[in-house]
Write an enzyme that holds these catalytic residues in place. Structure first.
Site, PDB file in Angstrom:
ATOM      1  N   TRP A   1      -9.257   5.535  -0.414  1.00  0.00           N
ATOM      2  CA  TRP A   1      -9.798   5.901  -1.645  1.00  0.00           C
ATOM      3  C   TRP A   1      -8.955   5.585  -2.888  1.00  0.00           C
ATOM      4  O   TRP A   1      -7.639   4.947  -2.667  1.00  0.00           O
ATOM      5  CB  TRP A   1      -9.863   7.485  -1.852  1.00  0.00           C
ATOM      6  CG  TRP A   1      -8.755   8.063  -0.942  1.00  0.00           C
ATOM      7  CD1 TRP A   1      -7.557   8.276  -1.729  1.00  0.00           C
ATOM      8  CD2 TRP A   1      -8.502   8.656   0.202  1.00  0.00           C
ATOM      9  NE1 TRP A   1      -6.628   8.884  -0.839  1.00  0.00           N
ATOM     10  CE2 TRP A   1      -7.168   9.045   0.489  1.00  0.00           C
ATOM     11  CE3 TRP A   1      -9.326   8.536   1.155  1.00  0.00           C
ATOM     12  CZ2 TRP A   1      -6.646   9.818   1.568  1.00  0.00           C
ATOM     13  CZ3 TRP A   1      -8.702   9.291   2.601  1.00  0.00           C
ATOM     14  CH2 TRP A   1      -7.476   9.805   2.705  1.00  0.00           C
TER      15      TRP A   1
ATOM     16  N   ARG B   1      -0.228   4.549   3.031  1.00  0.00           N
ATOM     17  CA  ARG B   1      -0.024   4.269   4.499  1.00  0.00           C
ATOM     18  C   ARG B   1       0.125   5.503   5.394  1.00  0.00           C
ATOM     19  O   ARG B   1       0.066   5.269   6.583  1.00  0.00           O
ATOM     20  CB  ARG B   1       1.128   3.160   4.590  1.00  0.00           C
ATOM     21  CG  ARG B   1       0.627   1.978   4.528  1.00  0.00           C
ATOM     22  CD  ARG B   1       1.619   1.043   4.687  1.00  0.00           C
ATOM     23  NE  ARG B   1       2.787   0.756   3.718  1.00  0.00           N
ATOM     24  CZ  ARG B   1       3.927   0.136   3.613  1.00  0.00           C
ATOM     25  NH1 ARG B   1       4.212  -0.322   4.764  1.00  0.00           N
ATOM     26  NH2 ARG B   1       4.665  -0.106   2.633  1.00  0.00           N
TER      27      ARG B   1
ATOM     28  N   CYS C   1       0.814  -1.149   0.262  1.00  0.00           N
ATOM     29  CA  CYS C   1       0.067  -0.093   0.130  1.00  0.00           C
ATOM     30  C   CYS C   1       0.668   1.235  -0.052  1.00  0.00           C
ATOM     31  O   CYS C   1       1.865   1.409   0.803  1.00  0.00           O
ATOM     32  CB  CYS C   1      -0.879  -0.061   1.316  1.00  0.00           C
ATOM     33  SG  CYS C   1      -2.038   1.565   1.306  1.00  0.00           S
TER      34      CYS C   1
END
Length: 362
Positions: free
Chosen positions: A238, A70, A67
């Site tokens: 998002w 973060r 990700c």
């Protein structure tokens, strides 16, 4: 090492870490560890407090090697749904998750956590890859919708669901309890916010009929906190624009829309050296960012996301923590060499708490 000893070890490590980060005294952590040890000895497992569940979920996001977003790990809104015991009850929680996370377009990072695995015959499992996703159909060599959803769409149809056969049919929720027959639940139409794509400079771009849903809610990964596994814990942030413009709508094995975009732009597609793929990709990504922002829906471009990840790295360094990462996932799928991530190296070490991939139930 026995199962009980292993669980106690994981629990102890989690409690010491989380209680220290929450500003609790070492004596309080020791008292909690002793209580957990007694609970494990008596029942074979233990139950997280709401505070432990909340901080554990946040740490799992902070530890997510794939990700890039973060930086915002501590803003995660944690919803405790451990009391839900039937697919129907779970569906109510999931629909509420969609409404509250969507928040009219001002997306709120959210996770809903259902009961952990204590009895395989009673645990709830969400079959969807994401709570919101488009169906995929193939008939007589013709493809409609999302090819990535072909198998799951077939499962939904076998359970009795019927779509319209369009490119953008929203799939139902499918939830299973133990080994029982899974149940499906349609999503309310007003729960799914979608964005129709237009372009700030290319005339009639909307005629391509492209759109995408606003909130990516991953629902097929398990959450592990202190040795306890939660098989159903859907979560969302998002979108980064390239996830839609460079992958979902552009990949040849997904919607494969670059040829249509290139044709609309009047590009020379007879040879790759004309760089029509790159030019179409740029304009499609421009359309995604423009349309989401015009619609008031949260989204981030890949350059801003990379800058945010740099700030995350700096904050972790200041806190005395190392940043782990999967480089192949952290680099954006468009212009990766223009970001600092491309030129960096990361240890792909797995840290707990964490999200884990799990076998598909179908």
């Amino acid at each position: 090492m026995s199962v009980t000893t292993s669980l106690l070890h994981e629990a102890e490590r989690f409690i010491r870490t989380s209680y220290a980060e929450l500003g609790k005294a070492p004596a309080e952590a020791e008292t909690r560890i002793r209580a957990i040890e007694l609970e494990i000895r008596q029942s074979g497992t233990y139950t997280h407090t709401e505070e432990e569940l909340t901080h554990g979920a946040k740490l799992a996001w902070r530890n997510s090697n794939r990700c890039i977003g973060r930086l915002f790990w501590d803003s995660l809104r944690v919803r405790d749904a451990r009391a839900a015991s039937t697919p129907a009850q779970a569906a109510v929680h999931l629909v509420d998750h969609i409404y509250t996370a969507t928040n009219g377009g001002k997306i709120i990072p959210t996770i809903t956590i259902f009961a952990p695995v204590t009895d395989e015959d009673k645990s709830l499992r969400i079959w969807n890859h994401q709570l919101i996703r488009y169906a995929g159909y193939e008939q007589d060599g013709r493809m409609a919708g999302d090819p990535a959803s072909l198998d799951f769409t077939s499962q939904c149809r076998a359970l009795g669901w019927r779509g319209q056969g369009s490119d953008y049919d929203v799939l139902p929720l499918v939830i299973q309890k133990g080994n029982a027959v899974p149940e499906w639940f349609p999503l309310p139409p007003d729960a799914v916010l979608e964005v129709e794509l237009d372009h700030p400079e290319v005339p009639d771009f909307q005629r391509l009929g492209l759109k995408w849903y606003a909130v990516p809610i991953i629902s097929d990964m398990s959450l592990e906190i202190g040795g306890i596994r939660y098989p159903s814990a859907p979560f969302n942030g998002w979108y980064m624009g390239t996830e839609i413009g460079s992958r979902n709508l552009a990949d040849t094995f997904r919607y494969n829309k670059l040829p249509a975009v290139a044709a609309h732009l009047g590009l020379d597609t007879s040879r790759d050296s004309s760089l029509w793929i790159d030019r179409a990709l740029l304009e499609l990504n421009t359309a995604v960012l423009y349309s989401f922002k015009r619609s008031g829906v949260s989204i981030v471009d890949h350059h801003t996301a990379a800058s945010q990840f740099r700030r995350f790295e700096e904050r972790e360094q200041d806190a005395g923590r190392s940043v782990t990462g999967d480089w192949t996932w952290l680099i954006p799928p468009m212009s990766p060499a223009s970001t600092h991530i491309f030129h960096a190296a990361y240890e792909n070490e797995l840290k707990s708490p964490m999200f884990r991939y799990q076998e598909r139930p179908y």
